[in-house]
Design an enzyme around this catalytic site. Structure first.
Site, PDB file in Angstrom:
ATOM      1  N   ASP A  29       3.822  -1.167-116.666  1.00  0.00           N
ATOM      2  CA  ASP A  29       2.576  -1.517-117.347  1.00  0.00           C
ATOM      3  C   ASP A  29       1.370  -1.093-116.523  1.00  0.00           C
ATOM      4  O   ASP A  29       1.409  -1.108-115.297  1.00  0.00           O
ATOM      5  CB  ASP A  29       2.499  -3.043-117.570  1.00  0.00           C
ATOM      6  CG  ASP A  29       3.573  -3.506-118.544  1.00  0.00           C
ATOM      7  OD1 ASP A  29       4.162  -2.636-119.223  1.00  0.00           O
ATOM      8  OD2 ASP A  29       3.821  -4.725-118.618  1.00  0.00           O
ATOM      9  N   ASP A  49      -1.046  -2.499-115.438  1.00  0.00           N
ATOM     10  CA  ASP A  49      -1.790  -3.631-114.871  1.00  0.00           C
ATOM     11  C   ASP A  49      -1.295  -3.924-113.454  1.00  0.00           C
ATOM     12  O   ASP A  49      -0.479  -3.191-112.905  1.00  0.00           O
ATOM     13  CB  ASP A  49      -1.655  -4.873-115.773  1.00  0.00           C
ATOM     14  CG  ASP A  49      -0.201  -5.278-115.937  1.00  0.00           C
ATOM     15  OD1 ASP A  49       0.668  -4.773-115.186  1.00  0.00           O
ATOM     16  OD2 ASP A  49       0.084  -6.105-116.831  1.00  0.00           O
ATOM     17  N   GLU A  70      10.505  -1.830-116.742  1.00  0.00           N
ATOM     18  CA  GLU A  70      10.784  -3.196-116.342  1.00  0.00           C
ATOM     19  C   GLU A  70      10.919  -4.085-117.578  1.00  0.00           C
ATOM     20  O   GLU A  70      10.035  -4.101-118.437  1.00  0.00           O
ATOM     21  CB  GLU A  70       9.649  -3.709-115.463  1.00  0.00           C
ATOM     22  CG  GLU A  70       9.919  -5.073-114.902  1.00  0.00           C
ATOM     23  CD  GLU A  70       8.876  -6.092-115.310  1.00  0.00           C
ATOM     24  OE1 GLU A  70       7.759  -5.694-115.668  1.00  0.00           O
ATOM     25  OE2 GLU A  70       9.218  -7.291-115.306  1.00  0.00           O
ATOM     26  N   ASP A  90       0.660  -6.271-112.198  1.00  0.00           N
ATOM     27  CA  ASP A  90       2.100  -6.508-112.073  1.00  0.00           C
ATOM     28  C   ASP A  90       2.882  -5.204-112.115  1.00  0.00           C
ATOM     29  O   ASP A  90       3.814  -4.991-111.347  1.00  0.00           O
ATOM     30  CB  ASP A  90       2.586  -7.412-113.214  1.00  0.00           C
ATOM     31  CG  ASP A  90       2.553  -8.869-112.791  1.00  0.00           C
ATOM     32  OD1 ASP A  90       2.339  -9.117-111.577  1.00  0.00           O
ATOM     33  OD2 ASP A  90       2.729  -9.740-113.663  1.00  0.00           O
TER      34      ASP A  90
END
Ligand code: 0RA
Length: 631
Positions: free
Chosen positions: A496, A498, A422, A500
């Site tokens: 990632d 995390d 992304e 998101d």
């Protein structure tokens, strides 16, 4: 009850040390969830007495000291002396693993899975455990600590009463938290009261300042379903209720509603089978057959609808299914699925007959139900047609490879990998870290469309990120997809580490699961596992994917000096690190995306990603109950 307890029935005897050594094996965990498990275990013992017709009244109290007392007016735990052990039966039951069931043949038991491990497990994990029994003309009491008797069974004053009272205080050396949640206990107690009509259950909190509550439902699951459909608009105002008892007992209460989801709560021996199983499937299929038979008999099915599908009957269906069986078999990871094949066809046929009779006896409601079911069928056909036309168009489009793709040079599909990332900065790092020969990188911009919520397939078609993805994959989409045309051997989602990143992966997976399921079924889809932490200790460097792995590494460093860094995203990682930890096949690890249970997976996507916020809220609420307590 034809057969009653005799003390010589005890067979397998095993001490309680294993329980204290490995508590999680018996109660799932030693966190707040495990703590509550102790309370459910003791409550279930009392409910079992009610299930078998010996108990009408249960009281549960959170005591001042944080311990719990559960009192029932059942038969009382047996107190006579066992000829072999020469000890009172109660002591054997409470100090021996798996002894309880051997005492009570042919009874309904809420045993199985994590449930039914027995009161002895609660005893093993309690600092203080006191059992008081009223039986055989006297009051009796015995005290234990950490699974061992603190003295002999004491015969108290004469008494005509019958029943059992268990007080226990969980061992703070075992449990990380020892505070019981009143509301949680109230919720479970109420569901037990709903499932056992006429059983009175009182819950009180002496520690907090909550008011005591008492539940007693004379109409059992009819009262339960009325509660569940509160505020939902009903198609049949009177529920379809069905009850039958021979070899086993089955009971269900169902409403068709104008909602579009399905909410069936199923239970076996008062245990919530959240993953359904034989009983629920059999009821569903009995209902399907009944509605079909009725609609056919009354000639209500229009020509364009060839047949009523099961999912047409389930749309908007809200209900309770409850069975009582002697030998429940629980399956699945959390043992919350019932697997007793022998009950399947008797339930299906009796529910079919029962429901057909209900429909014939209530023509106004029956016609409304059939209308509701036909509406679902029409929507199903319309959406299939729309999907088909869009996927046909999409699959036939000559799509150019997008500029955002850094392709690999090898043509050997089975050797190649596509990394989907992304954003441009992650894309930049990935391009530098890759092996140009076999690894391609496609960077998407921002979040991709949530296809679970987008009603119009035209919008999906017009979405640039989806177009780029389809052009890159090259295998078409929907019914027109040809997995043999896939341009890469592996499709790896690399986001990632995390929240998101997880969201983006789930959006991509939703699209793939709905429109290109063969990619998953044939094992082409993977998740990359980038690290979240970097730990430096002297010259050594370690990477950890998550908090837990980080803690494990830190524990091993054992007093050495270290430095912990947290990666903000893939873009921030230098290409060598990204290569070593996440992309290089020699040093990375990947997670393969697999669907083990199609129904469950479908449900999760629908409930988590769908448009209707209610199921999403319920999904989160069901799982947050204990998480919330951890704050
Ligand atoms: C073993 C055998 C019998 C009852 C019980 C245990 C029993 C256990 C608990 C735990 C809490 N309340 C309880 N009530 C009963 C059957 C005894 C008989 O046949 O009379």
């Amino acid at each position: 009850m034809a057969k009653t307890y005799t003390a010589k029935d005890i067979t397998v005897l095993e001490g309680l040390e294993p329980v204290r050594k490995r508590p999680a094996m018996y109660i799932g965990s030693t966190d707040v969830r495990g703590l509550h498990h102790l309370a459910w275990e003791v409550l279930d013992n009392a409910v079992d007495e009610a299930l078998n017709g010996f108990c009408t009244d249960i009281k549960m109290v959170i005591e001042n000291d944080g311990g719990i007392t559960v009192t029932d007016n059942g038969r009382g735990i047996p107190v006579d002396i066992h000829p072999k052990t020469k000890r009172p039966a109660i002591e054997t039951i409470l100090c021996t693993l798996h002894a309880g069931g051997k005492f009570d043949h042919g009874a309904y038991k809420s045993s199985g899975g994590l449930h039914g491990v027995g009161a002895s497990v609660v005893n093993a994990l309690s600092e203080v455990f006191i059992a008081t029994v009223w039986r055989d003309g006297y009051e009796w009491a015995q005290e234990f600590s950490r699974g061992k008797p603190k003295g002999n069974l004491k015969k108290g004053k004469p008494s005509k009463a019958h029943g059992t009272e268990i007080y226990f205080k969980p061992d703070s050396a075992i449990f990380s938290k020892t505070h019981y949640n009143f509301k949680t206990i109230v919720g479970v107690a109420e569901s037990k009261a709903f499932l056992n009509k006429g059983l009175k259950i009182t819950v009180a909190d002496k520690l907090g300042d909550e008011k005591a509550v008492t539940f007693k439902y004379e109409n059992g699951i009819k009262d339960y379903i009325a509660r569940i459909v509160q505020g939902v608009s009903l198609v049949n105002p009177e529920p379809f209720y069905f009850e039958k008892e021979d070899e086993f007992k089955v009971e269900c209460a169902m409403h068709w509603t104008t909602a579009t989801d399905t909410e069936i709560h199923s239970y076996a021996n008062s245990i919530n089978t959240t993953d359904g199983g034989t009983h629920e499937l059999a009821v569903r299929s009995g209902l399907t057959k009944a509605v079909r038979a009725y609609a056919e008999r009354k000639n209500l099915i229009p020509k364009n609808i060839k047949a009523i599908a099961p999912e047409d009957v389930y749309e908007g269906l809200y209900g309770i299914v409850s069975v009582l069986i002697k030998n429940p078999q629980f399956q699945g990871q959390t043992k919350e699925k019932l697997n007793n094949p022998e009950i399947s066809s008797p339930i299906e046929s009796s529910v079919k007959n029962g429901c057909e009779a209900y429909l014939l006896a209530n023509p106004t409601m029956a016609d409304a139900v059939v209308k509701r079911v036909l509406l679902a069928a029409e929507a199903r056909l319309a959406s299939r047609a729309a999907k088909d036309s869009v996927t046909r168009k999409l699959s036939s489009l000559k799509l150019n490879l997008p500029g955002k793709l850094a392709d690999c040079s090898s043509n050997k599909v089975e050797d190649t990998e596509l990394f989907i990332v992304e954003g441009d900065s992650a894309g930049g790092s990935a391009k530098m870290a890759r092996d140009r020969k076999t690894q391609a990188v496609l960077s998407l911009r921002g979040k991709i469309l949530n296809v679970e919520q987008v009603a119009s397939l035209e919008r999906i078609q017009a979405n640039n990120e989806i177009k780029n993805l389809l052009a890159t994959l090259g295998c078409g989409v929907g019914q027109h997809m040809d997995v043999n045309k896939l341009r890469y051997g592996r499709v790896i989602l690399m986001t990632d580490a995390d929240v998101d990143g997880a969201h983006i992966s789930v959006l991509l997976l939703t699209f793939i699961y709905r429109y290109m399921p063969e990619l998953i079924n044939k094992g082409h889809v993977f998740l990359a596992m980038p690290p979240l932490y970097r730990i430096e200790a002297g010259k050594e460097v370690f990477y950890a994917m998550d908090e837990m792995e980080k803690e494990k590494i830190l524990a091993k460093l054992n007093g050495r000096k270290y430095d912990v860094g947290r990666f903000k995203g893939l873009g921030e990682m230098n290409p060598e690190t990204l290569k070593e930890t996440t992309m290089n096949p020699k040093s990375r690890s990947l997670m393969k995306v697999q669907v083990l249970d199609h129904k469950a997976t479908n449900d999760v996507f629908e409930r988590l990603m769908g448009k209707d916020p209610k199921p999403r809220f319920l999904f989160i609420k069901e799982r947050a109950e204990f998480a919330e307590l951890d704050i």
